[in-house]
Write an enzyme that holds these catalytic residues in place. Structure first.
Site, PDB file in Angstrom:
ATOM      1  N   CYS A 138       0.871  -1.188   0.000  1.00  8.55           N
ATOM      2  CA  CYS A 138       0.000   0.000   0.000  1.00  8.55           C
ATOM      3  C   CYS A 138       0.901   1.230   0.000  1.00  8.55           C
ATOM      4  O   CYS A 138       1.804   1.329  -0.833  1.00  8.55           O
ATOM      5  CB  CYS A 138      -0.959  -0.024   1.196  1.00  8.55           C
ATOM      6  N   ARG A 145      -2.154  -0.632   5.523  1.00  5.35           N
ATOM      7  CA  ARG A 145      -3.366  -1.189   4.917  1.00  5.35           C
ATOM      8  C   ARG A 145      -3.098  -2.562   4.311  1.00  5.35           C
ATOM      9  O   ARG A 145      -3.962  -3.455   4.360  1.00  5.35           O
ATOM     10  CB  ARG A 145      -3.901  -0.227   3.844  1.00  5.35           C
TER      11      ARG A 145
END
Length: 283
Positions: free
Chosen positions: A241, A246
């Protein structure tokens, strides 16, 4: 739910029932340590799970350059002052989905055995009107013995490069705007900043794995979701990410909920890749 490893996911009721568990032979130390891992302490200060401590996912776990802090002495100091021993059951939750899994992945790199995520996070706890506290708990320091780093769940730049245009899956879990190059690290690119994605990377936003209440979708729904993108259990998968937070959420889903055996998190992610002069970028 038929998850591959359901033991790493606990519901809010389980957490409520085990908040007062004490370690055998050491009554001053809790058996269960609850951590709220987030990027901002505001929500924690306004009301958190009673007894929970706060870890800032960006400053406690990462360094000022947004790279994970793998310094063993810093990790030892963190766990010691957090009242965590080697046999402590760590429960992590967040008010932002990436925070809890960022901390989970970090703890697993350092080999902590019993780490679990509270399904639904703070959003579900509050929705169920469970008790919260504004009291900062007093922590008794513990003794923690370090283990060797588990590098098998990390992907390094050279491994990412080797996976481009192969049967391996590079999985970009950022927003569509970041993937297309409209945003760089969640903002418009400036000057020499390179926005875009790693060539051949598949895009699937990490929150696609979640229900509206922030709990995870069923195993059947998750299998269908990832299979629709060609992300199958027989393939090597590298998630990434912006800073590796994330993508740790998606790593958690693939490895623990679906049981993928060959999945790693590229923790350097776009923060590192975009700044490597010889790293290819597509928009």
């Amino acid at each position: 739910m038929n998850y591959a490893h359901p033991e790493v996911l606990v519901d809010t009721q389980w957490v409520a029932e085990h908040l007062s568990d004490r370690a055998a032979g050491t009554p001053c130390h809790p058996k269960v340590r609850v951590i709220e891992a987030d990027i901002d302490i505001t929500a924690y200060n306004s009301g958190h799970i009673p007894g929970a401590i706060f870890w800032n996912a960006l400053t406690t776990i990462m360094q000022p350059d947004y790279r994970f802090n793998f310094d063993s002495s810093a990790f030892l100091e963190l766990l010691t002052r957090s009242g965590i021993a080697n046999d402590t059951t760590i429960i992590i939750y967040s008010n932002h989905n990436a925070g809890a899994h960022c901390a989970f992945w970090f703890l697993k790199v350092f080999g902590h055995n019993d780490v679990r995520v509270m399904n639904g996070g703070g959003k579900k706890w509050l929705a169920e009107k469970r008790p919260v506290s504004t009291e900062i708990p007093t922590i008794t320091p513990t003794v923690y013995t370090l283990k060797n780093l588990d590098t098998s769940i990390r992907a390094l730049p050279e491994q990412v490069k080797a996976a481009i245009n192969t049967d391996s899956i590079l999985l970009d879990v950022r927003t569509a705007q970041e993937y297309c190059g409209e945003l760089f690290m969640m903002k418009p690119p400036e000057k020499t900043e390179r926005a875009g994605h790693i060539p051949s990377a598949v895009h699937l936003f990490y929150e696609s794995a979640l229900n509206e209440d922030d709990t995870f979708k069923s195993a059947e729904e998750l299998y269908a979701l990832y299979n629709s993108k060609g992300i199958t259990p027989n393939k090597e998968v590298i998630t990434y990410c912006a800073v590796g937070a994330r993508s740790s959420n998606t790593w958690f889903v693939l490895k623990y909920l679906l049981g993928y055996e060959n999945v790693r998190n590229y923790d350097g992610s776009w923060n590192e890749w975009s700044r490597l002069p010889d790293a290819p970028v597509e928009t």
